[in-house]
Scaffold this active site. Structure first.
Site, PDB file in Angstrom:
ATOM      1  N   HIS A 291       0.936  -1.108   0.015  1.00  9.94           N
ATOM      2  CA  HIS A 291       0.177  -0.084   0.094  1.00  9.94           C
ATOM      3  C   HIS A 291       0.932   1.411   0.030  1.00  9.94           C
ATOM      4  O   HIS A 291       0.736   2.392   0.820  1.00  9.94           O
ATOM      5  CB  HIS A 291      -0.790  -0.017   1.193  1.00  9.94           C
TER       6      HIS A 291
ATOM      7  N   ASP B 118      -6.391  -1.081  -3.978  1.00 10.47           N
ATOM      8  CA  ASP B 118      -6.476  -2.012  -2.940  1.00 10.47           C
ATOM      9  C   ASP B 118      -7.577  -3.070  -3.203  1.00 10.47           C
ATOM     10  O   ASP B 118      -8.777  -2.711  -4.156  1.00 10.47           O
ATOM     11  CB  ASP B 118      -7.616  -1.094  -2.036  1.00 10.47           C
TER      12      ASP B 118
ATOM     13  N   HIS C  70      -8.006  -6.523   1.705  1.00  9.36           N
ATOM     14  CA  HIS C  70      -7.448  -5.610   2.254  1.00  9.36           C
ATOM     15  C   HIS C  70      -8.363  -5.177   3.727  1.00  9.36           C
ATOM     16  O   HIS C  70      -7.536  -4.999   4.555  1.00  9.36           O
ATOM     17  CB  HIS C  70      -7.301  -4.302   1.473  1.00  9.36           C
TER      18      HIS C  70
ATOM     19  N   HIS D 170     -13.272   2.208   2.784  1.00 10.03           N
ATOM     20  CA  HIS D 170     -12.855   0.865   2.648  1.00 10.03           C
ATOM     21  C   HIS D 170     -13.864  -0.326   3.203  1.00 10.03           C
ATOM     22  O   HIS D 170     -14.045  -1.394   2.697  1.00 10.03           O
ATOM     23  CB  HIS D 170     -11.656   0.867   3.674  1.00 10.03           C
TER      24      HIS D 170
HETATM   25 MN    MN Z   1      -4.432   0.629   0.322  1.00 10.24          MN
END
Ligand code: MN
Length: 257
Positions: free
Chosen positions: A69, A75, A79, A207
Site C-alpha cells: 500500500h 486496494d 484488504h 474501505h
Molecule cells: Mn491501500
C-alpha cells in the site's frame, strides 16, 4: 481495420492520448501513518546491487522493498475485514477484465481547496450527475481534489487530532455502491477514505463498504485534472502477488483529444 487496430492507430496519431495517473516511487513519498499502537506501512526503499562495477561489471540493478500500500496503489477486497470472504478477493485472483474499464471524474477541487475535510456526499454526486448524466454501472469513480499537487507535510496534512484530507461520507460511498454499482473508487489522497475517516460510522467507510461489496480502491492518483468528466478508459493492473491485499501499480488513462 479492426477496432483494436483503429485504437492503436489513434494512439499513434495522438487522437487517443495516454495520461499517466501515477506518482513516482520515491523513498520521500509519504505513506499513511496509523496510530502508534498499530503496525505501519513501509515507505519505498531501493538498494543498489551493482552499477557496472565489480559487483556486476556489465549491468546495473536494484533490490526494492515497500508495502503493498505504498505510493500509487490498488486496494483489493481482502484488504479490509468486510471483504475477507469475498471470492477472488486478492490481487492475484481478481479477474483481469476488472483492470481495464471506464472512469468518471467528480471534480471536488474547489471544495477541497477551501476545506481540507471536504466530503463527497450524495448531494455532491447528484449535482455532478445533473450536469454529466448518471454514473454508468461498473465504472471507476475518481474523486478529483488536486491533492496530488501537494507535497511533503501538506500531503498527509497531519494535525494534533490526526490527518485532514477530503473523502467520501458513508452515505456518499454507499450511494455509489448501492445505487450505481460502481467498479471502484479512486482518490488523490493517501487513502480512499478522508483523513478523518476513523470518526465516521463505520470507521473508514470507503474501505468498509467498497471491499465488503467486492469493489476496488485506487489511491495516491495524480493528474486527474487532465481527465474529462466522462469518457476516459482506465488501465489499472496490480502486481500478481499471491494473496496480496493490494499493490503499487502504474495507472494509465486513455482519453480522446
Ligand atoms: Mn491501500
Amino acid at each position: 481495420m479492426s477496432k483494436l487496430e483503429a485504437l492503436a492507430a489513434d494512439i499513434a496519431t495522438g487522437a487517443v492520448q495516454i495520461v499517466d495517473l501515477t506518482h513516482t516511487l520515491d523513498p520521500d513519498f509519504p505513506v499513511i501513518i496509523l496510530p502508534p499502537e498499530f503496525g505501519q506501512c513501509a515507505r519505498f526503499r531501493m538498494e543498489e546491487v551493482s552499477a557496472y562495477d565489480h559487483r556486476g561489471p556489465a549491468w546495473k540493478w536494484h533490490n526494492i522493498s515497500m508495502s503493498e500500500h505504498t505510493g500509487t496503489h490498488f486496494d483489493a477486497p481482502s484488504h479490509w475485514i468486510s471483504g475477507r470472504d469475498v471470492p477472488n478477493g486478492s490481487v492475484d485472483e481478481i479477474p483481469v477484465d476488472a483492470f481495464v474499464g471506464p472512469a468518471v471524474v467528480i471534480d471536488c477541487s474547489e471544495g477541497a481547496s477551501q476545506d481540507a475535510d471536504f466530503e463527497l456526499t450524495p448531494d455532491v454526486i447528484n449535482k455532478w450527475e445533473a450536469e454529466h448524466g448518471e454514473i454508468p454501472a461498473d465504472s471507476w469513480v475518481l474523486m478529483r481534489t488536486d491533492w496530488s499537487k501537494r507535497s511533503g507535510e501538506a500531503y498527509l496534512n497531519m494535525h494534533e487530532d490526526g490527518p485532514h484530507s477530503p473523502g467520501p461520507t458513508p452515505e456518499g460511498i454507499r450511494f455509489l455502491i448501492d445505487e450505481r454499482n460502481i467498479r471502484g473508487f479512486g482518490t488523490e489522497t493517501v487513502g480512499t477514505d478522508a483523513g478523518q475517516g476513523s470518526h465516521y460510522t463505520p470507521p473508514y467507510p470507503a474501505h468498509y463498504f467498497l471491499h465488503g461489496a467486492g469493489k476496488y480502491g485506487l489511491q495516491c492518483l495524480a493528474n486527474l485534472d487532465q481527465l474529462p468528466a466522462t469518457g476516459a478508459v482506465l488501465l489499472a493492473a496490480p502486481l500478481k502477488i499471491k494473496n496480496g491485499t493490494g499493490s503499487p501499480l502504474r495507472v494509465l488513462a486513455m482519453v480522446t483529444k
